[in-house]
Design a protein around this motif. Structure first.
Motif, mmCIF file in Angstrom:
data_model
loop_
_atom_site.group_PDB
_atom_site.id
_atom_site.type_symbol
_atom_site.label_atom_id
_atom_site.label_comp_id
_atom_site.label_asym_id
_atom_site.label_seq_id
_atom_site.Cartn_x
_atom_site.Cartn_y
_atom_site.Cartn_z
ATOM 1 N N ASN A 35 26.520 139.769 18.458
ATOM 2 C CA ASN A 35 25.472 139.034 19.165
ATOM 3 C C ASN A 35 24.431 140.032 19.670
ATOM 4 O OD1 ASN A 35 26.543 136.217 19.262
ATOM 5 N ND2 ASN A 35 28.223 137.228 20.369
ATOM 6 N N PRO A 36 23.209 139.584 19.876
ATOM 7 C CA PRO A 36 22.205 140.473 20.488
ATOM 8 C C PRO A 36 22.664 140.891 21.881
ATOM 9 C CG PRO A 36 21.196 138.469 19.634
ATOM 10 C CD PRO A 36 22.664 138.254 19.587
ATOM 11 N N GLN A 37 22.257 142.084 22.294
ATOM 12 C CA GLN A 37 22.597 142.545 23.638
ATOM 13 C C GLN A 37 21.467 143.429 24.163
ATOM 14 O OE1 GLN A 37 26.231 144.875 22.793
ATOM 15 N NE2 GLN A 37 25.032 146.730 23.176
ATOM 16 N N LEU A 38 21.419 143.587 25.479
ATOM 17 C CA LEU A 38 20.460 144.521 26.036
ATOM 18 C C LEU A 38 20.800 145.916 25.540
ATOM 19 C CD1 LEU A 38 20.166 143.258 29.727
ATOM 20 C CD2 LEU A 38 18.613 142.826 27.808
ATOM 21 N N ALA A 39 19.786 146.674 25.198
ATOM 22 C CA ALA A 39 20.006 147.994 24.604
ATOM 23 C C ALA A 39 20.730 148.921 25.558
ATOM 24 C CB ALA A 39 18.668 148.601 24.195
ATOM 25 N N GLU A 40 21.527 149.806 24.975
ATOM 26 C CA GLU A 40 22.228 150.813 25.770
ATOM 27 C C GLU A 40 21.218 151.776 26.389
ATOM 28 O OE1 GLU A 40 25.318 152.693 23.529
ATOM 29 O OE2 GLU A 40 25.878 150.820 22.530
ATOM 30 N N THR A 41 21.672 152.486 27.417
ATOM 31 C CA THR A 41 20.780 153.360 28.179
ATOM 32 C C THR A 41 20.086 154.390 27.298
ATOM 33 O OG1 THR A 41 22.161 153.087 30.145
ATOM 34 C CG2 THR A 41 20.643 154.948 30.124
ATOM 35 N N TRP A 42 20.812 154.967 26.333
ATOM 36 C CA TRP A 42 20.208 156.008 25.503
ATOM 37 C C TRP A 42 19.080 155.444 24.637
ATOM 38 C CZ3 TRP A 42 19.946 156.037 20.186
ATOM 39 C CH2 TRP A 42 20.797 155.157 19.502
ATOM 40 N N VAL A 43 19.222 154.187 24.210
ATOM 41 C CA VAL A 43 18.164 153.548 23.421
ATOM 42 C C VAL A 43 16.939 153.301 24.296
ATOM 43 C CG1 VAL A 43 17.483 151.474 22.144
ATOM 44 C CG2 VAL A 43 19.758 152.472 21.799
ATOM 45 N N THR A 63 21.238 132.556 15.346
ATOM 46 C CA THR A 63 21.406 132.833 16.778
ATOM 47 C C THR A 63 20.439 131.958 17.572
ATOM 48 O OG1 THR A 63 22.062 135.135 16.405
ATOM 49 C CG2 THR A 63 21.186 134.590 18.578
ATOM 50 N N PRO A 64 20.904 131.196 18.542
ATOM 51 C CA PRO A 64 19.980 130.389 19.359
ATOM 52 C C PRO A 64 18.957 131.277 20.063
ATOM 53 C CG PRO A 64 22.252 129.677 19.681
ATOM 54 C CD PRO A 64 22.314 130.963 18.907
ATOM 55 N N LEU A 65 17.682 130.950 19.874
ATOM 56 C CA LEU A 65 16.593 131.724 20.461
ATOM 57 C C LEU A 65 15.754 130.826 21.359
ATOM 58 C CD1 LEU A 65 15.315 133.574 17.251
ATOM 59 C CD2 LEU A 65 16.854 134.504 18.989
ATOM 60 N N ARG A 66 15.212 131.409 22.395
ATOM 61 C CA ARG A 66 14.239 130.715 23.221
ATOM 62 C C ARG A 66 12.868 131.245 22.820
ATOM 63 N NH1 ARG A 66 15.523 128.823 29.214
ATOM 64 N NH2 ARG A 66 17.456 128.539 28.045
ATOM 65 N N ASP A 104 18.867 133.247 23.518
ATOM 66 C CA ASP A 104 19.309 132.409 24.634
ATOM 67 C C ASP A 104 20.401 133.087 25.453
ATOM 68 O OD1 ASP A 104 17.970 130.056 25.170
ATOM 69 O OD2 ASP A 104 18.871 128.995 23.483
ATOM 70 N N ILE A 105 21.244 133.820 24.774
ATOM 71 C CA ILE A 105 22.374 134.461 25.444
ATOM 72 C C ILE A 105 21.923 135.502 26.472
ATOM 73 C CG2 ILE A 105 22.687 136.320 23.748
ATOM 74 C CD1 ILE A 105 25.689 135.931 23.987
ATOM 75 N N LEU A 106 20.678 136.012 26.325
ATOM 76 C CA LEU A 106 20.152 137.041 27.225
ATOM 77 C C LEU A 106 19.046 136.518 28.134
ATOM 78 C CD1 LEU A 106 19.925 140.052 24.734
ATOM 79 C CD2 LEU A 106 21.711 139.610 26.429
ATOM 80 N N TYR A 107 18.767 135.226 28.076
ATOM 81 C CA TYR A 107 17.630 134.702 28.822
ATOM 82 C C TYR A 107 17.759 134.954 30.327
ATOM 83 C CZ TYR A 107 14.242 131.578 30.902
ATOM 84 O OH TYR A 107 13.229 131.076 31.669
ATOM 85 N N LEU A 108 18.924 134.737 30.894
ATOM 86 C CA LEU A 108 19.093 134.944 32.337
ATOM 87 C C LEU A 108 18.856 136.400 32.716
ATOM 88 C CD1 LEU A 108 22.158 132.660 33.217
ATOM 89 C CD2 LEU A 108 19.732 132.253 33.671
ATOM 90 N N ASP A 109 19.266 137.332 31.840
ATOM 91 C CA ASP A 109 19.046 138.759 32.110
ATOM 92 C C ASP A 109 17.565 139.120 32.071
ATOM 93 O OD1 ASP A 109 21.886 139.754 32.206
ATOM 94 O OD2 ASP A 109 21.890 138.933 30.186
ATOM 95 N N LEU A 110 16.807 138.387 31.255
ATOM 96 C CA LEU A 110 15.392 138.702 31.060
ATOM 97 C C LEU A 110 14.462 137.763 31.828
ATOM 98 C CD1 LEU A 110 15.603 139.283 27.207
ATOM 99 C CD2 LEU A 110 15.288 141.049 28.939
ATOM 100 N N GLN A 111 15.048 136.807 32.535
ATOM 101 C CA GLN A 111 14.241 135.775 33.190
ATOM 102 C C GLN A 111 13.241 136.363 34.184
ATOM 103 O OE1 GLN A 111 16.482 132.820 35.385
ATOM 104 N NE2 GLN A 111 15.024 131.229 34.830
ATOM 105 N N SER A 112 13.651 137.349 34.952
ATOM 106 C CA SER A 112 12.769 137.957 35.934
ATOM 107 C C SER A 112 11.577 138.623 35.249
ATOM 108 C CB SER A 112 13.528 138.985 36.773
ATOM 109 O OG SER A 112 12.668 139.642 37.675
#
Length: 271
Positions: A119-127, A198-201, A227-235
């Motif tokens: 699944n998509p995820q927020l990139a790791e710190t090194w990225v 993958t469900p996308l917004r 969609d799976i990361l929307y709450l993390d990116l909402q701000s």
């Protein structure tokens, strides 16, 4: 509102400078659509526009924008940035502010969609650190162009080139085009991604452009986040939308801003 003479001049300049191919001219509607894209950048509603209307090179596009400047239809000092074989039309002052704010406020939001991910995820710190350093290089390059432009006569369309084989251009374009988050994938492994089914917004931003015609509704932005990361990116998305609305209030070229969103699920997503 562009009067009949200016509209005729705009279409003439576009058809003279650019072609779909060797034989085919731009249609009248396509001339107006392209001008709306550039006007969005000129009015500061987006920092840059990726020119994908035809296969014109950077020099041809620079000459075209310069001619538009000379008609009096544009007001800002615009810049033509070449990145490999891609060309962006940039509002230098706007993009400097945009990138500077992203770097200072830790606003480098990166989504890892490498094909090996389930699944998509927020990139790791090194990225994120790597992308941040790359954005910083582009910011410094463009800032140097602002200094040079300041020494030039008003209305001059400048141009420059920058590129590194280490850059994921999909990620860089996300930042340069003003998206609140940008996709990244490990292109050393594969140019494919894990967004299939993958469900996308999906977000779309549009507005009317009465300066060209009362009936032209122009789409300024189109991007998506999983969609799976929307709450993390909402701000970050809310901040982006608030800043867009603030910028919209300070210009007069576009009216009736509309920000819409829908859920989509596609068999393949091209980045």
């Amino acid at each position: 509102m562009v009067d009949a003479a200016q509209k005729e001049q705009l279409i003439f300049v576009t058809q003279k400078s650019l072609r779909m191919n060797r034989k085919k001219h731009f249609s009248e509607s396509r001339c107006l659509q392209l001008f709306a894209e550039i006007l969005t950048v000129d009015s500061g509603l987006k920092p840059a526009f990726l020119f994908d209307y035809c296969l014109s090179n950077a020099e041809q596009i620079q000459e075209y924008v310069q001619e538009l400047q000379q008609t009096g239809l544009l007001s800002e000092n615009l810049h033509i940035l070449s990145m490999q074989e891609n060309v962006l039309i940039i509002n230098l002052n706007r993009i400097i502010q945009h990138l500077e704010r992203a770097l200072q406020e830790n606003g480098v939001q990166v989504i890892d969609v490498s094909v090996h991910r389930e699944n998509p995820q927020l990139a790791e710190t090194w990225v994120t650190k790597q992308v941040r350093a790359q954005v910083d290089i582009i910011w410094k390059h463009l800032k140097s162009q602002v200094i040079q432009t300041g020494e030039s006569k008003p209305g001059l369309v400048t141009a420059s080139e920058i590129f590194s084989s280490e850059w994921n251009l999909c990620t860089m374009f996300g930042f340069l085009l003003g998206f609140p988050a940008s996709y990244w994938f490990d292109f050393n492994t594969s140019f494919e991604n894990c967004l299939s089914m993958t469900p996308l917004r999906a977000f779309s931003v549009s507005a009317f452009c009465p300066r060209i015609t009362k009936n032209l509704k122009h789409r300024m932005y189109s991007f998506s986040v999983p969609d799976i990361l929307y709450l993390d990116l909402q701000s970050a998305i809310k901040t982006w939308q608030r800043e867009l609305q603030s910028d919209f209030q300070t210009q007069t070229m576009f009216s009736h801003l509309c920000v819409s969103t829908e859920s989509v699920c596609l068999s393949a997503v091209m980045l």
